[in-house]
Write an enzyme that holds these catalytic residues in place. Structure first.
Site, PDB file in Angstrom:
ATOM      1  N   LYS A  82      15.256  37.374  12.293  1.00 22.39           N
ATOM      2  CA  LYS A  82      14.002  36.889  11.707  1.00 22.39           C
ATOM      3  C   LYS A  82      13.534  35.614  12.413  1.00 22.39           C
ATOM      4  O   LYS A  82      12.368  35.492  12.787  1.00 22.39           O
ATOM      5  CB  LYS A  82      14.215  36.597  10.213  1.00 22.39           C
ATOM      6  CG  LYS A  82      13.130  35.762   9.576  1.00 22.39           C
ATOM      7  CD  LYS A  82      13.370  35.533   8.116  1.00 22.39           C
ATOM      8  CE  LYS A  82      14.133  34.291   7.756  1.00 22.39           C
ATOM      9  NZ  LYS A  82      13.453  33.010   7.958  1.00 22.39           N
ATOM     10  N   ASN A  83      14.446  34.675  12.606  1.00 23.86           N
ATOM     11  CA  ASN A  83      14.042  33.376  13.147  1.00 23.86           C
ATOM     12  C   ASN A  83      13.708  33.428  14.641  1.00 23.86           C
ATOM     13  O   ASN A  83      13.216  32.455  15.199  1.00 23.86           O
ATOM     14  CB  ASN A  83      15.118  32.320  12.882  1.00 23.86           C
ATOM     15  CG  ASN A  83      15.132  31.918  11.412  1.00 23.86           C
ATOM     16  OD1 ASN A  83      14.281  32.364  10.639  1.00 23.86           O
ATOM     17  ND2 ASN A  83      16.094  31.102  11.033  1.00 23.86           N
ATOM     18  N   ARG A 142      10.790  18.736   4.383  1.00 20.28           N
ATOM     19  CA  ARG A 142      10.378  19.432   5.596  1.00 20.28           C
ATOM     20  C   ARG A 142       9.043  18.953   6.182  1.00 20.28           C
ATOM     21  O   ARG A 142       8.044  19.690   6.221  1.00 20.28           O
ATOM     22  CB  ARG A 142      10.367  20.943   5.356  1.00 20.28           C
ATOM     23  CG  ARG A 142      11.679  21.409   4.758  1.00 20.28           C
ATOM     24  CD  ARG A 142      11.804  22.881   4.661  1.00 20.28           C
ATOM     25  NE  ARG A 142      12.123  23.502   5.934  1.00 20.28           N
ATOM     26  CZ  ARG A 142      12.402  24.797   6.083  1.00 20.28           C
ATOM     27  NH1 ARG A 142      12.392  25.580   5.044  1.00 20.28           N
ATOM     28  NH2 ARG A 142      12.695  25.295   7.255  1.00 20.28           N
ATOM     29  N   ARG A 191      12.880  37.874   1.812  1.00 24.54           N
ATOM     30  CA  ARG A 191      12.301  37.171   2.971  1.00 24.54           C
ATOM     31  C   ARG A 191      13.183  37.325   4.201  1.00 24.54           C
ATOM     32  O   ARG A 191      12.687  37.310   5.324  1.00 24.54           O
ATOM     33  CB  ARG A 191      12.154  35.679   2.653  1.00 24.54           C
ATOM     34  CG  ARG A 191      11.037  35.340   1.692  1.00 24.54           C
ATOM     35  CD  ARG A 191      10.874  33.831   1.582  1.00 24.54           C
ATOM     36  NE  ARG A 191      11.044  33.237   2.899  1.00 24.54           N
ATOM     37  CZ  ARG A 191      11.772  32.152   3.156  1.00 24.54           C
ATOM     38  NH1 ARG A 191      12.375  31.508   2.203  1.00 24.54           N
ATOM     39  NH2 ARG A 191      11.874  31.698   4.385  1.00 24.54           N
TER      40      ARG A 191
HETATM   41  C1  UD1 Z   1      14.496  26.561  11.264  1.00 23.46           C
HETATM   42  C2  UD1 Z   1      14.866  27.886  10.648  1.00 23.46           C
HETATM   43  C3  UD1 Z   1      15.643  27.690   9.357  1.00 23.46           C
HETATM   44  C4  UD1 Z   1      16.843  26.808   9.618  1.00 23.46           C
HETATM   45  C5  UD1 Z   1      16.448  25.520  10.316  1.00 23.46           C
HETATM   46  C6  UD1 Z   1      17.635  24.663  10.727  1.00 23.46           C
HETATM   47  C7  UD1 Z   1      13.050  29.309  11.364  1.00 23.46           C
HETATM   48  C8  UD1 Z   1      11.847  30.095  10.980  1.00 23.46           C
HETATM   49  N1  UD1 Z   1      13.637  28.624  10.374  1.00 23.46           N
HETATM   50  O1  UD1 Z   1      13.644  25.877  10.331  1.00 23.46           O
HETATM   51  O2  UD1 Z   1      16.063  28.967   8.886  1.00 23.46           O
HETATM   52  O3  UD1 Z   1      17.459  26.473   8.385  1.00 23.46           O
HETATM   53  O4  UD1 Z   1      15.689  25.808  11.503  1.00 23.46           O
HETATM   54  O5  UD1 Z   1      18.495  25.375  11.537  1.00 23.46           O
HETATM   55  O6  UD1 Z   1      13.483  29.337  12.496  1.00 23.46           O
HETATM   56  N2  UD1 Z   1      12.238  17.701  10.510  1.00 23.46           N
HETATM   57  C9  UD1 Z   1      11.507  16.534  10.438  1.00 23.46           C
HETATM   58  N3  UD1 Z   1      10.285  16.520  11.020  1.00 23.46           N
HETATM   59  C10 UD1 Z   1       9.752  17.593  11.665  1.00 23.46           C
HETATM   60  C11 UD1 Z   1      10.510  18.791  11.725  1.00 23.46           C
HETATM   61  C12 UD1 Z   1      11.751  18.814  11.142  1.00 23.46           C
HETATM   62  O7  UD1 Z   1      11.960  15.538   9.868  1.00 23.46           O
HETATM   63  O8  UD1 Z   1       8.632  17.513  12.178  1.00 23.46           O
HETATM   64  C13 UD1 Z   1      13.569  17.756   9.864  1.00 23.46           C
HETATM   65  C14 UD1 Z   1      13.606  18.765   8.721  1.00 23.46           C
HETATM   66  O9  UD1 Z   1      13.111  18.210   7.526  1.00 23.46           O
HETATM   67  C15 UD1 Z   1      15.077  19.092   8.649  1.00 23.46           C
HETATM   68  C16 UD1 Z   1      15.504  19.014  10.114  1.00 23.46           C
HETATM   69  O10 UD1 Z   1      14.506  18.281  10.794  1.00 23.46           O
HETATM   70  O11 UD1 Z   1      15.752  18.111   7.909  1.00 23.46           O
HETATM   71  C17 UD1 Z   1      15.661  20.364  10.787  1.00 23.46           C
HETATM   72  O12 UD1 Z   1      14.491  21.123  10.591  1.00 23.46           O
HETATM   73  P1  UD1 Z   1      14.001  22.195  11.663  1.00 23.46           P
HETATM   74  O13 UD1 Z   1      15.060  22.389  12.683  1.00 23.46           O
HETATM   75  O14 UD1 Z   1      12.654  21.808  12.121  1.00 23.46           O
HETATM   76  O15 UD1 Z   1      13.912  23.499  10.767  1.00 23.46           O
HETATM   77  P2  UD1 Z   1      12.805  24.614  10.817  1.00 23.46           P
HETATM   78  O16 UD1 Z   1      12.345  24.836  12.203  1.00 23.46           O
HETATM   79  O17 UD1 Z   1      11.787  24.349   9.770  1.00 23.46           O
END
Ligand code: UD1
Length: 443
Positions: free
Chosen positions: A22-23, A121, A396
């Site tokens: 999915k991811n 997030r 999902r």
């Molecule tokens: C993706 C995955 C999710 C997984 C996560 C971590 C997808 C669709 N989803 O989510 O299943 O749990 O990676 O492996 O691929 N953060 C910030 N600012 C930002 C972006 C992120 O502070 O602009 C923080 C987030 O709040 C979190 C951390 O960084 O604490 C990691 O998030 P991120 O790696 O971005 O997760 P996703 O891409 O949303």
């Protein structure tokens, strides 16, 4: 509203094929709007999140066609201002269209994603990265609006290796006029899959899978035919299903390398894991040993398997310390597991799990996708009947989970919240499961 009714106590046994990730599919679908030519994507799981992403692409004007596990996307004529907001709001990953829309059409406007059950997030890394590439980005009235006559490329450094931000910046940079370097980039296998897809379209992306990614902008991208990697989180959940039920499951096409952090922990817990190029076999034991877990960006232990691992640790011998380093609020399943007799104390990002001899069936609630998967595992191992509500969260990320687990021997039913049976109308398009394990399967 639907629910799962699970009668626990059966050892799961059989042979299972892992679906596409999915991811990986979600960013790849977003990337397909980068070209006016058709992209053909194989091994696509028919999951709720994928269906939502398809709706987002259609709302922009793309023509999308499903054929079994293949998706054909043609984004020849697209209007980046025409996005379907209700759908965008339902799924955080829909923000992955910002990078590609900005790259090809010089404009993107999407609703600001809210927080979710596992944490706040924010989008600050995405926004900062786009600005570094030369975009003007406004955050107002609940929207992120990005525009750039020309994206010049640039140096982007992330304070944390965010998966989504790395993907968005990669996709924004591929059609820029210059070159881009992303430092402290996420290294997840899904990032590598996206880079391979982009390179198949004619992009110049190097270094994906390491913490430094270099992208040289090109003038245009073509269509591509591509097969998505197997889902390591779904695979990990099957592996834990074997471990928690003292079962024996062979995963046909899991990528062993992607699962090494889980394999190491399962082995330390006393579970047998056999692996070769073709797949993985997991054989449980009556009661595994406790192990400590620290979630980390890849190649550390994945946060998306932490809840399922907590279910296993609830029944282990000894005490396990689980430290959640990625999301600040990812222990909601602990409350539900406690209803089933688990002994878990949570303090901030730390959970202390004292293994108990048995869990007992109870009425519980899936608060998010992986929390729901964890409760299914706990229900499979528990004594008596477990009813899991709000299973739309599970849909999902797991396609017809009940059918696959039932074929592995589980006593699991999907029903409406009033107890009437569910009729599922979509085509059966996925995983082959059989209970027969050939004696030489990874033995
Ligand atoms: C993706 C995955 C999710 C997984 C996560 C971590 C997808 C669709 N989803 O989510 O299943 O749990 O990676 O492996 O691929 N953060 C910030 N600012 C930002 C972006 C992120 O502070 O602009 C923080 C987030 O709040 C979190 C951390 O960084 O604490 C990691 O998030 P991120 O790696 O971005 O997760 P996703 O891409 O949303």
């Amino acid at each position: 509203m639907e629910r799962y009714v699970i009668t626990g106590g059966t050892r799961l046994h059989g042979f299972v094929e892992v679906c596409g990730a999915k991811n990986a599919v979600l960013p790849i679908l977003a990337a397909s709007v980068l070209s006016p030519e058709t992209c053909v994507i194989h091994n696509v799981p028919r999951l709720q999140d994928v269906v939502l992403m398809v709706e987002v692409l259609k709302s922009l004007g793309a023509k999308v066609k499903w054929e079994n596990k293949t998706l054909m996307v043609n984004a020849a004529v697209l209007d980046p201002t025409r996005i379907l907001e209700e759908v965008m709001k339902k799924m955080r990953a829909s923000n992955l269209v910002i990078g590609p829309l900005l790259s090809r059409f010089h404009y993107a406007r999407v609703p600001f994603p809210g927080g979710c059950a596992i944490g706040s997030r924010p989008m600050d890394y995405h926004i900062k990265g786009l600005r570094q590439l030369g975009a003007e980005v406004d955050e107002r009235y609940g929207y992120i609006e990005a525009r750039a006559l020309t994206l010049t490329g640039g140096e982007v450094y992330f304070d944390f290796p965010s998966v989504g931000a790395t993907e968005n910046i990669m996709m924004a940079a591929v059609l820029s006029s210059g070159s881009t370097v992303i430092r402290n980039a996420a290294r997840e296998p899904e990032i590598v899959d996206l880079a391979n897809f982009l390179n198949g379209m004619g992009a110049k992306v190097r270094g994906a899978g390491s913490d430094t990614i270099q992208i040289c902008g090109v003038e245009r991208l073509s269509g591509v035919e591509y097969r998505v990697i197997p889902d390591r989180i779904v695979a990990g959940t099957y592996m834990l299903a074997a471990a928690i039920t003292n079962g024996d499951i062979v995963l046909k096409n899991a990528v062993v390398e992607h699962l090494e952090p889980l394999i190491a922990k399962l082995r330390a817990a006393g579970v047998t894991v056999l692996k070769n190029g073709r797949g993985i076999r997991v054989r449980g034991i009556p009661r595994c040993k406790s192990v400590d877990i620290k979630t980390m960006p890849y190649p550390g232990f994945p946060t998306d398997i932490q809840p399922q691992m907590m279910s296993l640790m609830s029944l282990a011998q000894g005490t396990s310390i689980i430290l959640e380093n990625i999301f600040e609020n990812r222990f909601k399943h602990a409350d539900e597991l406690r209803r089933m007799g688990a002994s878990i104390t949570v303090e901030g990002r730390v959970a202390v799990v004292k293994g108990v001899k048995k869990l007992t069936g109870a009425e519980v609630e899936a608060t998010d996708l992986r929390a729901g998967a964890a409760l299914v595992l706990a229900g499979l191992a528990a004594e008596g009947v477990t009813v899991i509500h709000n299973i739309e969260h599970i849909d999902r990320g797991y396609h017809r989970l009940e059918e696959k687990y039932a074929l592995l021997g589980a006593n699991i039913k999907r029903e409406k919240s009033n107890g009437s049976p569910c009729k599922r109308l979509e085509d059966r398009c996925e995983t082959v499961v059989s209970q027969e394990i050939k004696s030489n399967a990874l033995s």
